[in-house]
Enzyme design. Structure first.
Site, short mmCIF file in Angstrom:
data_model
loop_
_atom_site.label_atom_id
_atom_site.label_comp_id
_atom_site.label_asym_id
_atom_site.label_seq_id
_atom_site.Cartn_x
_atom_site.Cartn_y
_atom_site.Cartn_z
N TRP A 10 0.70 -1.08 -0.08
CA TRP A 10 -0.08 -0.37 0.06
C TRP A 10 1.01 1.44 0.15
O TRP A 10 0.33 2.41 -0.16
CB TRP A 10 -0.61 0.02 1.44
CG TRP A 10 -1.76 -1.08 0.97
CD1 TRP A 10 -2.08 -2.41 -0.28
CD2 TRP A 10 -3.08 -0.74 2.19
NE1 TRP A 10 -3.15 -2.89 0.34
CE2 TRP A 10 -4.18 -2.52 1.53
CE3 TRP A 10 -3.44 -0.90 3.00
CZ2 TRP A 10 -4.77 -2.80 2.59
CZ3 TRP A 10 -4.43 -1.22 4.08
CH2 TRP A 10 -5.75 -2.23 3.45
N LYS A 11 2.27 1.19 0.64
CA LYS A 11 2.82 2.26 0.17
C LYS A 11 1.98 3.26 0.75
O LYS A 11 1.72 3.37 2.39
CB LYS A 11 3.30 2.29 -1.24
CG LYS A 11 3.74 1.73 -2.08
CD LYS A 11 3.94 2.33 -3.65
CE LYS A 11 4.04 1.26 -4.31
NZ LYS A 11 5.45 1.08 -5.36
N GLU A 21 11.16 -7.69 -8.55
CA GLU A 21 10.48 -6.24 -9.60
C GLU A 21 11.04 -5.51 -10.46
O GLU A 21 12.26 -4.25 -9.67
CB GLU A 21 9.99 -4.97 -8.51
CG GLU A 21 9.21 -5.94 -7.04
CD GLU A 21 8.17 -4.75 -6.21
OE1 GLU A 21 6.95 -5.07 -6.80
OE2 GLU A 21 8.73 -4.27 -6.11
N SER A 50 2.97 -3.01 -12.46
CA SER A 50 2.18 -2.93 -12.82
C SER A 50 1.43 -3.93 -13.05
O SER A 50 0.52 -4.37 -14.14
CB SER A 50 2.64 -1.80 -14.20
OG SER A 50 3.09 -0.76 -14.18
N GLY A 82 0.83 -3.04 -6.12
CA GLY A 82 0.96 -1.51 -5.31
C GLY A 82 -0.61 -1.09 -6.01
O GLY A 82 -1.29 -1.33 -5.28
N GLY A 83 -0.17 -0.07 -7.03
CA GLY A 83 -1.47 0.26 -7.40
C GLY A 83 -3.13 -0.54 -7.63
O GLY A 83 -3.48 0.47 -6.66
P1 PGA Z 1 2.60 -1.18 -9.21
O1 PGA Z 1 3.54 -0.70 -7.60
O2 PGA Z 1 1.53 -2.51 -8.41
O3 PGA Z 1 1.90 -0.07 -8.56
O4 PGA Z 1 3.31 -0.96 -10.19
C1 PGA Z 1 4.91 -2.29 -7.41
C2 PGA Z 1 5.17 -2.09 -5.93
O5 PGA Z 1 6.33 -1.36 -5.70
O6 PGA Z 1 5.61 -3.60 -5.07
#
Ligand code: PGA
Length: 252
Positions: free
Chosen positions: A10-11, A167, A213, A234-235
């Site tokens: 979730w950052k 990643e 992504s 992430g997103g």
């Molecule tokens: P993202 O991020 O799915 O938004 O590209 C992945 C991550 O940073 O773990």
């Protein structure tokens, strides 16, 4: 043999109440999923509160970072043991944003990996090349260095608690997912590296997640690859509907 993992990173998003709301939506929708580990990694401040929300459910908690020291004069830092105390079972270590924005080195990341394991949790250890490194042909050297240095000093037994996340930096948050072949090739390479450092069973048993992504419309293709054992998202993990669809990737 390798149970898939879908983990949401979730950052720096969501208040405690927003986090609780999202987790409650997820819980109801994934209650029947037993063939996949489901993890969410909220900000530190939401962890303890979410621990009681997810108790007894299919969802487990990860922290996004930790400090290698157990305690001491490290203003602003959080130790692995404190994260376990807050309810975490996993810690993400070496995310490219930590490497790039906060200058984390392979040595420092290695110390964190060891600290997480010493605290009795599992580590989600991230590696990945930048676009420049890929374009210049340095990708495999970079991945080899990150894996070798990040896992330095670990034995076969410790590796049972290590999950690797590949990643590619150029795919994170850009909407530009690696092709299934690019991802599978990197995973095969990383698995091969493990064979050089550890026993054969480590190569076979270590789960390697893809991140960058991952979305509802590309997860099935990625998960169909033989060496992709899950996703670090992430997103798309911030929206219940999308994350649930990713957890419900098409089983082969
Ligand atoms: P993202 O991020 O799915 O938004 O590209 C992945 C991550 O940073 O773990």
């Amino acid at each position: 043999m390798r149970k898939p993992i879908i983990a949401g990173n979730w950052k720096l998003h969501k208040t405690i109440s927003e986090a609780r709301e999202l987790v409650q939506q997820l819980q109801e929708s994934v209650a029947d999923v037993s063939d996949c580990e489901i993890i969410v990694a909220p900000v530190f401040t939401a962890l303890a509160s979410l621990a009681s929300t997810v108790a007894g459910s299919k969802i487990q908690l990860a922290a996004q970072n930790c400090h290698p020291a157990t305690s001491g004069a490290f203003t602003g830092e959080v130790s692995a043991a404190l994260l376990k105390d807050a309810g975490c079972s996993y810690v993400i270590v070496g995310h490219s944003e930590r490497r790039q924005l906060f200058g984390e080195t392979d040595d420092f990341i290695n110390a964190k990996v060891k600290a997480v394991l010493a605290a009795g949790m599992q580590v989600i250890f991230c590696v990945g090349e930048t676009l420049e490194e890929r374009d210049s042909g340095a990708m495999f050297d970079v991945l080899a260095r990150q894996v070798r240095e990040g896992l330095r000093g670990l034995d076969n037994d410790a590796m049972r608690h290590v999950i690797i996340a590949y990643e590619p930096v150029w795919a994170i948050g850009t909407g530009q997912v690696a092709s299934v072949d690019q991802a599978q090739d990197a995973h095969v390479f990383i698995r091969g590296l493990l064979a050089g450092f550890f026993d054969k069973c480590v190569e076979e048993q270590t789960r390697i997640l893809y991140g960058g992504s991952v979305k509802p419309d590309n997860v099935d293709g990625l998960m169909a690859q033989g060496d992709i054992d899950g996703a670090l998202v992430g997103g798309a993990s911030l929206k219940a509907e999308d994350f649930i669809r990713i957890v419900r990737f098409t089983r082969q």
